[in-house]
Design an enzyme around this catalytic site. Structure first.
Site, PDB file in Angstrom:
ATOM      1  N   ASP A 115      -3.677  -7.295   5.493  1.00 58.02           N
ATOM      2  CA  ASP A 115      -5.002  -7.843   5.237  1.00 58.02           C
ATOM      3  C   ASP A 115      -5.942  -7.495   6.396  1.00 58.02           C
ATOM      4  O   ASP A 115      -6.139  -6.329   6.692  1.00 58.02           O
ATOM      5  CB  ASP A 115      -4.864  -9.355   4.987  1.00 58.02           C
ATOM      6  CG  ASP A 115      -6.125 -10.015   4.474  1.00 58.02           C
ATOM      7  OD1 ASP A 115      -6.363  -9.966   3.259  1.00 58.02           O
ATOM      8  OD2 ASP A 115      -6.875 -10.580   5.290  1.00 58.02           O
ATOM      9  N   ARG A 116      -6.534  -8.484   7.069  1.00 54.72           N
ATOM     10  CA  ARG A 116      -7.438  -8.190   8.187  1.00 54.72           C
ATOM     11  C   ARG A 116      -6.724  -7.400   9.272  1.00 54.72           C
ATOM     12  O   ARG A 116      -7.289  -6.489   9.883  1.00 54.72           O
ATOM     13  CB  ARG A 116      -8.003  -9.479   8.788  1.00 54.72           C
ATOM     14  CG  ARG A 116      -8.640 -10.428   7.812  1.00 54.72           C
ATOM     15  CD  ARG A 116      -9.745  -9.790   6.999  1.00 54.72           C
ATOM     16  NE  ARG A 116     -10.864  -9.378   7.836  1.00 54.72           N
ATOM     17  CZ  ARG A 116     -11.894  -8.623   7.395  1.00 54.72           C
ATOM     18  NH1 ARG A 116     -11.914  -8.199   6.147  1.00 54.72           N
ATOM     19  NH2 ARG A 116     -12.895  -8.317   8.191  1.00 54.72           N
TER      20      ARG A 116
ATOM     21  N   HIS B  94      -0.059 -11.257  -2.673  1.00 53.91           N
ATOM     22  CA  HIS B  94      -0.762 -10.767  -1.488  1.00 53.91           C
ATOM     23  C   HIS B  94       0.012 -11.058  -0.210  1.00 53.91           C
ATOM     24  O   HIS B  94       0.023 -10.238   0.713  1.00 53.91           O
ATOM     25  CB  HIS B  94      -2.143 -11.418  -1.428  1.00 53.91           C
ATOM     26  CG  HIS B  94      -2.955 -11.003  -0.241  1.00 53.91           C
ATOM     27  ND1 HIS B  94      -3.417  -9.721  -0.063  1.00 53.91           N
ATOM     28  CD2 HIS B  94      -3.391 -11.722   0.834  1.00 53.91           C
ATOM     29  CE1 HIS B  94      -4.116  -9.652   1.067  1.00 53.91           C
ATOM     30  NE2 HIS B  94      -4.109 -10.857   1.620  1.00 53.91           N
TER      31      HIS B  94
ATOM     32  N   TYR C  99     -15.217 -11.024   9.437  1.00 60.16           N
ATOM     33  CA  TYR C  99     -15.596 -10.509   8.116  1.00 60.16           C
ATOM     34  C   TYR C  99     -16.987  -9.880   8.134  1.00 60.16           C
ATOM     35  O   TYR C  99     -17.222  -8.850   7.486  1.00 60.16           O
ATOM     36  CB  TYR C  99     -15.539 -11.629   7.075  1.00 60.16           C
ATOM     37  CG  TYR C  99     -14.191 -11.772   6.432  1.00 60.16           C
ATOM     38  CD1 TYR C  99     -13.889 -11.125   5.241  1.00 60.16           C
ATOM     39  CD2 TYR C  99     -13.201 -12.555   7.022  1.00 60.16           C
ATOM     40  CE1 TYR C  99     -12.648 -11.256   4.642  1.00 60.16           C
ATOM     41  CE2 TYR C  99     -11.955 -12.691   6.428  1.00 60.16           C
ATOM     42  CZ  TYR C  99     -11.677 -12.043   5.245  1.00 60.16           C
ATOM     43  OH  TYR C  99     -10.454 -12.163   4.661  1.00 60.16           O
TER      44      TYR C  99
END
Length: 286
Positions: free
Chosen positions: A101-102, A266, A206
């Site tokens: 993810d990030r 996820h 973000y």
């Protein structure tokens, strides 16, 4: 909470920022970078597996968990520089890098900026930033509403999220998991507390992906820069769901790619840790 058998310390990244870092095992180094809305604890099962024959380094990214949370400095270039500095401080000038993810976006940037440092790269369940924005259009983009919310100028997103932090962050832990039981109640509580205490820095991370990261990735794309190390990508089948060819997107950025889809959700490092660990060991042999 801590990863059992790992030692913890605070290690300096760049610009005076210190990261909370867990280290375990011995052998060739592997750095594991967590995603949203999580901390390094997401790697607890994979990390213990890999520690049998590797030195495993699990930091909280800047702005997350128990790491420092500066007001700014959330370009993936700066966050990647943290990772390289932390590994160097621990005695590793080269290492394999895995991101979810990030953390996968940080790993991607580290691979582009530090190709002589990152020996192998694994990305879990993201597209590179430019591709992510390019495929998010029409009604299907609703799945990524949080990307648009946190891309807004400072102020409103932070206030909105802070006003219902547990509901906001808990929503993603619920809807993104195919197997919610893979995140036990005590781990979920840890994630929620950590995220609740880091709203401004999470939003800043973000927001960077809609601003400075877009610019820097665009410059690399225009220059033809690619990831030169072996790369493995594991993703849910978002391509068929949203109408794009995920493997083709990644091939634009790589010279040695293995791309696979998973039936896990996820949070695959928690839902299917053996699959992730096996894929990483295969990558390290390339």
């Amino acid at each position: 909470m801590q990863i059992e058998g790992f030692e913890y310390s605070r290690v300096r990244g760049v610009d005076g920022v210190e990261l909370n870092v867990a280290v375990g095992g011995s052998g060739t180094p592997v750095v594991l970078l967590h995603g949203f809305p999580q901390t390094h604890l997401m790697w607890r099962q994979v990390a213990r597996d890999l520690a049998a024959d590797h030195t495993v380094i699990c930091p909280d990214l800047r702005g997350y968990g128990a790491s420092d949370k500066p007001v700014d400095g959330y370009s993936k270039r700066e966050m990647a520089a943290d990772v390289v500095a932390v590994a160097a401080a621990l005695g590793h000038s080269r290492f394999a890098l895995v991101g979810h993810d990030r953390g996968a976006l940080v790993a991607f940037r580290a691979g582009l900026d530090h190709p002589d440092v990152v020996t192998h790269l694994m990305s879990l369940d993201v597209l590179p930033t430019l591709d992510m924005w390019d495929v998010m259009h029409g009604a299907s983009a609703a799945v990524g509403f949080h990307l648009y919310l946190m891309a807004q100028p400072p102020g409103l997103p932070e206030r909105m999220i802070a006003a219902s932090a547990d509901e906001f962050f808990g929503y993603f832990l619920d809807v993104w998991a195919n197997d919610p039981q893979a995140i036990p109640a005590e781990v979920r509580a840890e994630y929620l507390e950590a995220s609740r205490n880091a709203v401004p820095s999470i939003v800043a991370d973000y927001r960077a992906s809609a601003t400075v990261d877009v610019t820097q990735d665009g410059e690399d794309l225009a220059a033809g820069n690619k990831l030169r190390m072996p790369v493995t990508v594991i993703q849910q089948d978002w391509g068929s769901a949203l109408g794009f060819d995920a493997a083709a997107r990644w091939k634009t950025w790589t010279t040695d790619l293995h791309h696979q889809t998973t039936t896990a959700g996820h949070f695959m490092a928690e839902e299917s840790p053996e699959e992730v660990a096996t894929a990483l060991r295969t990558l390290l042999n390339r």
